[in-house]
Design a protein around this motif. Structure first.
Motif, mmCIF file in Angstrom:
data_model
loop_
_atom_site.group_PDB
_atom_site.id
_atom_site.type_symbol
_atom_site.label_atom_id
_atom_site.label_comp_id
_atom_site.label_asym_id
_atom_site.label_seq_id
_atom_site.Cartn_x
_atom_site.Cartn_y
_atom_site.Cartn_z
ATOM 1 N N LYS A 8 0.829 -1.206 0.000
ATOM 2 C CA LYS A 8 0.000 0.000 0.000
ATOM 3 C C LYS A 8 0.863 1.255 0.000
ATOM 4 O O LYS A 8 0.669 2.162 -0.821
ATOM 5 C CB LYS A 8 -0.930 -0.004 1.227
ATOM 6 C CG LYS A 8 -1.905 -1.163 1.217
ATOM 7 C CD LYS A 8 -2.826 -1.144 2.409
ATOM 8 C CE LYS A 8 -2.111 -1.359 3.713
ATOM 9 N NZ LYS A 8 -1.448 -2.666 3.810
ATOM 10 N N THR A 9 1.836 1.273 0.911
ATOM 11 C CA THR A 9 2.720 2.430 0.965
ATOM 12 C C THR A 9 3.505 2.559 -0.339
ATOM 13 O O THR A 9 3.677 3.654 -0.874
ATOM 14 C CB THR A 9 3.676 2.299 2.162
ATOM 15 O OG1 THR A 9 2.902 2.032 3.331
ATOM 16 C CG2 THR A 9 4.477 3.543 2.372
ATOM 17 N N LEU A 10 3.922 1.410 -0.836
ATOM 18 C CA LEU A 10 4.663 1.385 -2.098
ATOM 19 C C LEU A 10 3.819 1.945 -3.244
ATOM 20 O O LEU A 10 4.305 2.728 -4.065
ATOM 21 C CB LEU A 10 5.076 -0.054 -2.395
ATOM 22 C CG LEU A 10 6.030 -0.289 -3.557
ATOM 23 C CD1 LEU A 10 7.392 0.286 -3.224
ATOM 24 C CD2 LEU A 10 6.149 -1.770 -3.864
ATOM 25 N N ILE A 52 -2.006 9.989 3.548
ATOM 26 C CA ILE A 52 -1.982 9.723 4.995
ATOM 27 C C ILE A 52 -1.850 8.220 5.195
ATOM 28 O O ILE A 52 -2.789 7.460 4.946
ATOM 29 C CB ILE A 52 -3.263 10.243 5.678
ATOM 30 C CG1 ILE A 52 -3.485 11.717 5.340
ATOM 31 C CG2 ILE A 52 -3.163 10.052 7.183
ATOM 32 C CD1 ILE A 52 -4.803 12.264 5.850
ATOM 33 N N ASP A 53 -0.666 7.795 5.620
ATOM 34 C CA ASP A 53 -0.421 6.365 5.821
ATOM 35 C C ASP A 53 -0.952 5.971 7.199
ATOM 36 O O ASP A 53 -0.992 6.798 8.106
ATOM 37 C CB ASP A 53 1.086 6.090 5.726
ATOM 38 C CG ASP A 53 1.376 4.663 5.288
ATOM 39 O OD1 ASP A 53 0.421 3.880 5.179
ATOM 40 O OD2 ASP A 53 2.556 4.349 5.049
ATOM 41 N N GLU A 54 -1.342 4.714 7.331
ATOM 42 C CA GLU A 54 -1.841 4.192 8.614
ATOM 43 C C GLU A 54 -2.903 5.121 9.185
ATOM 44 O O GLU A 54 -2.821 5.557 10.338
ATOM 45 C CB GLU A 54 -0.704 4.055 9.636
ATOM 46 C CG GLU A 54 0.602 3.526 9.089
ATOM 47 C CD GLU A 54 0.635 2.019 8.994
ATOM 48 O OE1 GLU A 54 -0.226 1.377 9.621
ATOM 49 O OE2 GLU A 54 1.484 1.481 8.264
ATOM 50 N N ILE A 55 -3.910 5.393 8.397
ATOM 51 C CA ILE A 55 -4.891 6.389 8.828
ATOM 52 C C ILE A 55 -5.705 5.915 10.024
ATOM 53 O O ILE A 55 -6.308 6.725 10.739
ATOM 54 C CB ILE A 55 -5.825 6.790 7.654
ATOM 55 C CG1 ILE A 55 -6.571 8.073 8.000
ATOM 56 C CG2 ILE A 55 -6.769 5.663 7.308
ATOM 57 C CD1 ILE A 55 -7.380 8.644 6.893
HETATM 58 MG MG MG Z 1 2.454 0.704 4.927
#
Ligand code: MG
Ligand code: ADP
Ligand code: ZN
Length: 616
Positions: A209-211, A261-264
């Motif tokens: 997801k972050t990628l 926004i990561d890890e929302i």
């Molecule tokens: Mg991540």
């Protein structure tokens, strides 16, 4: 990644660099500047030079005689003072100046500057930086509370593109639409299409997801603000909300742009209805601020909000309602072609032996996430280095799959002979029961090399193709082969060991799921009593039923496992000779491949009884 404000880490580096620089200056540079080079000479040489008329000036004190010659610039010498009454006379006749001192240690202004002003200047500078940071942290100055110390990143060039993300074709497609909109909003507004304001990437950890978000940044070529949900959680009430405000203010100025926004879930957790005094005020304020900011801006302006989470079920419903994060993109665990593609992406970074079969590795790594697969390649490369090889071989890959499945091999663990035999029978029990049933996944590998995870051995089965559905028979067969280990122990040794604890747990889980989740027993039919708490993280279940039903569930679970155990026991008893034969080979070789195993097993016919091949 460029930042607006220096992060703490580089601040420490800065500190260290300054200290080292001062030390180097002190040791190597200052002495040169402050003290001219002085050559030490014997007293008679001094007299010699004096007689030859080479000396221009002399200065003497109690510990030394300093003198200069007549060269330009004058070279300096020193020598120890002697009790020489004639010296004064000699100098007088030579007509040289003698006084003290001729060499000033250094210009007093220089000394003062270097030893006082410069260090003080440096410390004042450091102090200012430190002070700035402290007040930015909000602990110094109440006036600054409203100001945010938002650590907002703007990605300039992440260097990540969609090509780096493998096996997430649907997600990539959905996101390229977003990218396209940001490039070309007119195309959409002309038709009257409204782009969603927020896009939520949901999926298990490590699926990329972050990628993906980084890849969007790389592809979009618009400013990309990236912040992690946990960075909003602040010590002081109001700071999180201020950060949100700040973030959106900056985003609005830079539109079109993307905010990620990561890890929302850290800020987006469902608000509790009856929160009493205090509660989790800070988080709620932050969330409220986020909600109102999302309502506040005009999507057509081109600010797109991306967020990622692996716990969508705990998000506040207000976040996911239309007009906010109304587009949800699932980022699931990769299937077989996906895993092959991911392995290929990461294999580019290492040197592979020409005969490496990535597909075979991908097949064995069923259920692995993208992060697991990246790790797998790296483990394999590390193993190759440990073995002083220049390329990564298939063996390295297979071993690193085992490491990820079962932990490292434990080389120093010595099992007693009897234990080793028991483990061999146990593992062959699993493998044979699986192989004797129609429709079970083929055995890929059996090993009795202990693992750091505590496993004494394991049997790995790998499906020939991806499976998305399991029939009732499939699950029953699975339970049967799980119980096969214990069944073999009982059949051969007539005693049972603790070695099956993990098997028992797994078998129980499967049997219970048949009863409470899959509706596979006639007694209850299609009624679910257990609900999984988290869709992507697995883990706990909440059970909803009367205590009476609870009793029945337990009884049915026991019954299912017992039936399958009996089935396994019978299958092994019918093929006992093969069991002994294979266990003997495994005992000697410690590892068998699936092919070796099948070769010895041959066609699963009922074979006549025989004496145990291994004495125990
Ligand atoms: Mg991540
Ligand atoms: P998530 O944010 O979903 O938990 P990440 O994006 O942080 O997962 O993934 C962690 C690492 O795993 C990535 O840096 C990458 O090396 C690898 N990875 C995960 N998914 C993929 C994928 N689909 N393709 C290539 N690499 C991947
Ligand atoms: Zn077992």
């Amino acid at each position: 990644m460029r930042e607006f404000k220096p992060p703490r880490k580089s601040f420490i580096y800065y500190y260290v660099i300054v200290m080292v620089a001062i030390m180097l200056l002190n040791v190597f540079v200052f002495p040169r500047i402050l003290q001219p080079r002085v050559t030490e000479v014997p007293y008679n040489q001094f007299l010699n030079m004096l007689e030859k008329g080479e000396v221009s000036e002399v200065s003497r004190d109690d510990v030394q005689i300093l003198f200069a010659d007549k060269e330009e610039p004058p070279k300096l010498y020193k020598t120890g003072p002697m009790d020489d009454p004639a010296l004064l006379e000699k100098m007088h006749t030579a007509g040289i100046k003698f006084y003290s001192p001729i060499v000033e240690p250094a210009s007093p202004i220089m000394t003062f500057l270097l030893s006082w002003i410069v260090p003080i200047g440096i410390f004042m500078l450091l102090g200012r930086l430190l002070g700035n940071r402290l007040s930015k942290m909000g602990s110094m100055n109440a006036m600054q509370l409203g100001k945010s110390n938002a650590k907002i990143y703007i990605e300039s060039e992440t260097g990540t593109s969609f090509d780096d993300v493998a096996g997430q074709e649907e997600a990539k497609e959905a996101l390229s639409e977003v990218v396209d909109f940001l490039h070309n909003p007119k195309k959409y507004t002309e038709v009257g299409a409204i782009m969603p304001k927020g896009v939520l990437l949901v999926g298990p950890p490590g699926t990329g997801k972050t990628l993906l978000a980084k890849a969007v940044a790389g592809e979009a070529k618009v400013p990309f603000f990236s912040i992690s949900g946990s960075e909003f959680v602040e010590m002081f009430v109001g700071m999180g909300a201020a950060k949100v405000r700040d973030l959106f203010k900056q985003a609005n100025e830079k539109a079109p742009c993307i905010v990620f926004i990561d890890e929302i879930d850290t800020i987006g957790k469902r608000r509790e209805s009856g929160a009493g005094f205090g509660g989790n005020d800070e988080r709620e304020q932050t969330l409220n601020q986020l909600l109102s900011e999302m309502d506040g801006f005009d999507a057509s302006k081109g600010v797109m909000i991306l967020a990622a989470t692996n716990r969508p079920e705990i998000l506040d419903p207000a976040l996911t309602r239309p007009g906010r994060f109304d587009r949800r993109i699932p980022v699931e665990l990769p299937d077989l072609p996906g895993r092959v593609a991911i392995l290929k992406v990461h294999a580019k970074k290492v040197r592979l032996a020409p005969d490496v079969d990535l597909e075979r590795a991908a097949r064995a790594a069923a259920g692995a996430s993208g992060a697991d697969l990246a790790n797998l390649i790296n483990e394999a490369a590390l193993r190759a280095v440990r073995h002083n090889r220049k390329t990564v071989t298939q063996e390295d890959l297979e071993e690193s799959i085992d490491v990820i499945v079962a932990g490292h091999q434990k080389k120093d663990r010595v099992m007693s002979d009897r234990e080793k035999k028991i483990v061999a029978y146990h593992e062959v029990g699993h493998a044979m029961v699986a192989a004797l049933q129609a429709g079970s996944a083929p055995v890929h590998k059996i090993t009795i090399i202990p693992r750091t995870s505590g496993a004494l051995g394991f049997t790995m089965q790998v499906e020939e193709e991806e499976r998305y559905l399991m029939s009732k028979e499939d699950i029953e067969n699975r339970i049967s082969s799980i119980t096969g280990g214990r069944a073999a122990e009982e059949l051969v040794f007539n005693s049972i060991t603790t070695g099956a604890a993990n098997d028992i747990e797994q078998a129980t889980k499967l049997a219970r799921a048949m009863v409470t989740r899959y509706g596979m027993v006639d007694e209850f039919g299609m009624v679910a009593f257990d609900q999984q708490q988290s869709q992507y993280l697995g883990g706990g279940f909440t059970t909803n039923c009367s205590s009476e039903t609870q009793g029945k569930i337990d009884a049915l679970t026991v019954q299912i496992v017992r039936e399958q155990y009996d089935k396994a026991y019978q299958a092994l008893k019918d093929n006992e000779r093969k069991l002994h034969e294979i266990a003997q080979v495994l005992y000697e070789q410690e590892t068998l491949t699936g092919e070796q195993f099948m070769e010895i097993l041959g066609s699963p016919a009922n074979l006549p009884e025989a004496q145990p091949a291994i004495e125990v």
